[in-house]
Design a protein around this motif. Structure first.
Motif, PDB file in Angstrom:
ATOM      1  N   LEU A  38       3.693  -5.161  -2.791  1.00 42.30           N
ATOM      2  CA  LEU A  38       3.316  -5.369  -1.397  1.00 42.30           C
ATOM      3  C   LEU A  38       1.817  -5.182  -1.282  1.00 42.30           C
ATOM      4  O   LEU A  38       1.243  -4.280  -1.895  1.00 42.30           O
ATOM      5  N   GLY A  39       1.203  -6.015  -0.493  1.00 40.12           N
ATOM      6  CA  GLY A  39      -0.238  -5.895  -0.317  1.00 40.12           C
ATOM      7  C   GLY A  39      -0.722  -6.740   0.836  1.00 40.12           C
ATOM      8  O   GLY A  39       0.033  -7.049   1.761  1.00 40.12           O
ATOM      9  N   ARG A  40      -1.981  -7.149   0.725  1.00 43.08           N
ATOM     10  CA  ARG A  40      -2.602  -7.936   1.794  1.00 43.08           C
ATOM     11  C   ARG A  40      -3.756  -8.730   1.200  1.00 43.08           C
ATOM     12  O   ARG A  40      -4.258  -8.425   0.119  1.00 43.08           O
ATOM     13  N   TRP A  41      -4.134  -9.751   1.923  1.00 41.09           N
ATOM     14  CA  TRP A  41      -5.336 -10.509   1.589  1.00 41.09           C
ATOM     15  C   TRP A  41      -6.482  -9.883   2.367  1.00 41.09           C
ATOM     16  O   TRP A  41      -6.377  -9.702   3.580  1.00 41.09           O
ATOM     17  N   ASP A  42      -7.580  -9.527   1.696  1.00 42.21           N
ATOM     18  CA  ASP A  42      -8.709  -8.945   2.423  1.00 42.21           C
ATOM     19  C   ASP A  42      -9.609 -10.046   2.963  1.00 42.21           C
ATOM     20  O   ASP A  42      -9.370 -11.239   2.741  1.00 42.21           O
ATOM     21  N   SER A  43     -10.650  -9.667   3.682  1.00 40.85           N
ATOM     22  CA  SER A  43     -11.523 -10.640   4.339  1.00 40.85           C
ATOM     23  C   SER A  43     -12.274 -11.527   3.347  1.00 40.85           C
ATOM     24  O   SER A  43     -12.743 -12.600   3.704  1.00 40.85           O
ATOM     25  N   GLU A  46       1.344  -1.326  -2.677  1.00 41.21           N
ATOM     26  CA  GLU A  46       2.593  -0.637  -3.018  1.00 41.21           C
ATOM     27  C   GLU A  46       3.313  -1.395  -4.120  1.00 41.21           C
ATOM     28  O   GLU A  46       3.149  -2.610  -4.253  1.00 41.21           O
ATOM     29  N   SER A  47       4.128  -0.656  -4.859  1.00 43.77           N
ATOM     30  CA  SER A  47       4.953  -1.240  -5.905  1.00 43.77           C
ATOM     31  C   SER A  47       6.317  -0.560  -5.862  1.00 43.77           C
ATOM     32  O   SER A  47       6.394   0.669  -5.792  1.00 43.77           O
ATOM     33  N   HIS A  48       7.387  -1.360  -5.889  1.00 42.55           N
ATOM     34  CA  HIS A  48       8.742  -0.822  -5.806  1.00 42.55           C
ATOM     35  C   HIS A  48       9.623  -1.482  -6.852  1.00 42.55           C
ATOM     36  O   HIS A  48       9.522  -2.694  -7.075  1.00 42.55           O
ATOM     37  N   GLN A  49      10.505  -0.711  -7.464  1.00 43.85           N
ATOM     38  CA  GLN A  49      11.518  -1.236  -8.376  1.00 43.85           C
ATOM     39  C   GLN A  49      12.776  -1.501  -7.559  1.00 43.85           C
ATOM     40  O   GLN A  49      13.246  -0.632  -6.831  1.00 43.85           O
ATOM     41  N   ASP A 103      13.843  -7.262   1.686  1.00 41.73           N
ATOM     42  CA  ASP A 103      13.586  -7.514   3.103  1.00 41.73           C
ATOM     43  C   ASP A 103      13.237  -6.234   3.846  1.00 41.73           C
ATOM     44  O   ASP A 103      12.333  -6.221   4.688  1.00 41.73           O
ATOM     45  N   THR A 104      13.950  -5.152   3.551  1.00 42.93           N
ATOM     46  CA  THR A 104      13.683  -3.874   4.211  1.00 42.93           C
ATOM     47  C   THR A 104      12.266  -3.406   3.929  1.00 42.93           C
ATOM     48  O   THR A 104      11.538  -2.999   4.835  1.00 42.93           O
ATOM     49  N   LEU A 105      11.849  -3.464   2.663  1.00 37.62           N
ATOM     50  CA  LEU A 105      10.503  -3.023   2.299  1.00 37.62           C
ATOM     51  C   LEU A 105       9.431  -3.920   2.907  1.00 37.62           C
ATOM     52  O   LEU A 105       8.405  -3.442   3.406  1.00 37.62           O
ATOM     53  N   VAL A 106       9.660  -5.219   2.892  1.00 32.11           N
ATOM     54  CA  VAL A 106       8.685  -6.151   3.465  1.00 32.11           C
ATOM     55  C   VAL A 106       8.591  -5.961   4.977  1.00 32.11           C
ATOM     56  O   VAL A 106       7.500  -5.975   5.541  1.00 32.11           O
TER      57      VAL A 106
END
Length: 88
Positions: A6-11, A19-22, A32-35
């Motif tokens: 999980l992350g984001r695009w910066d400017s 974040e990282s999840h197994q 879906d829950t994590l997103v």
């Protein structure tokens, strides 16, 4: 197992992994829950599931598939992994 990043695009157009999840392969409900819990005020959220067990392998795949050909960077704030940039 799969790794969900999980992350984001910066400017600057860089992909920042936060974040990282197994999760179990194909467990769409868990993904879906994590997103859905991801902060997305600026509509810059990003998520990717990779069929690898290790965070570093998922980061490498994210770099190759989403960043390498865009001329931007992948910044791993979750674990600090630096993807290999010369993979051709």
């Amino acid at each position: 197992m799969s790794t969900l990043l999980l992350g984001r695009w910066d400017s600057g157009g860089n992909l920042v992994i936060e974040e990282s999840h197994q999760i179990e392969d194909g467990d769409q409900a868990a993904a879906d829950t994590l997103v859905d819990e991801q902060d997305n005020e600026n509509n810059d959220a990003w998520a990717g599931e990779f069929d690898v067990d290790r965070h570093r392998d998922a980061v490498q795949r994210a770099y190759e598939e989403y960043v390498a050909h865009e001329g931007t960077r992948l910044i791993d704030e979750a674990e600090g992994h630096e993807p290999l940039t010369d993979f051709d």
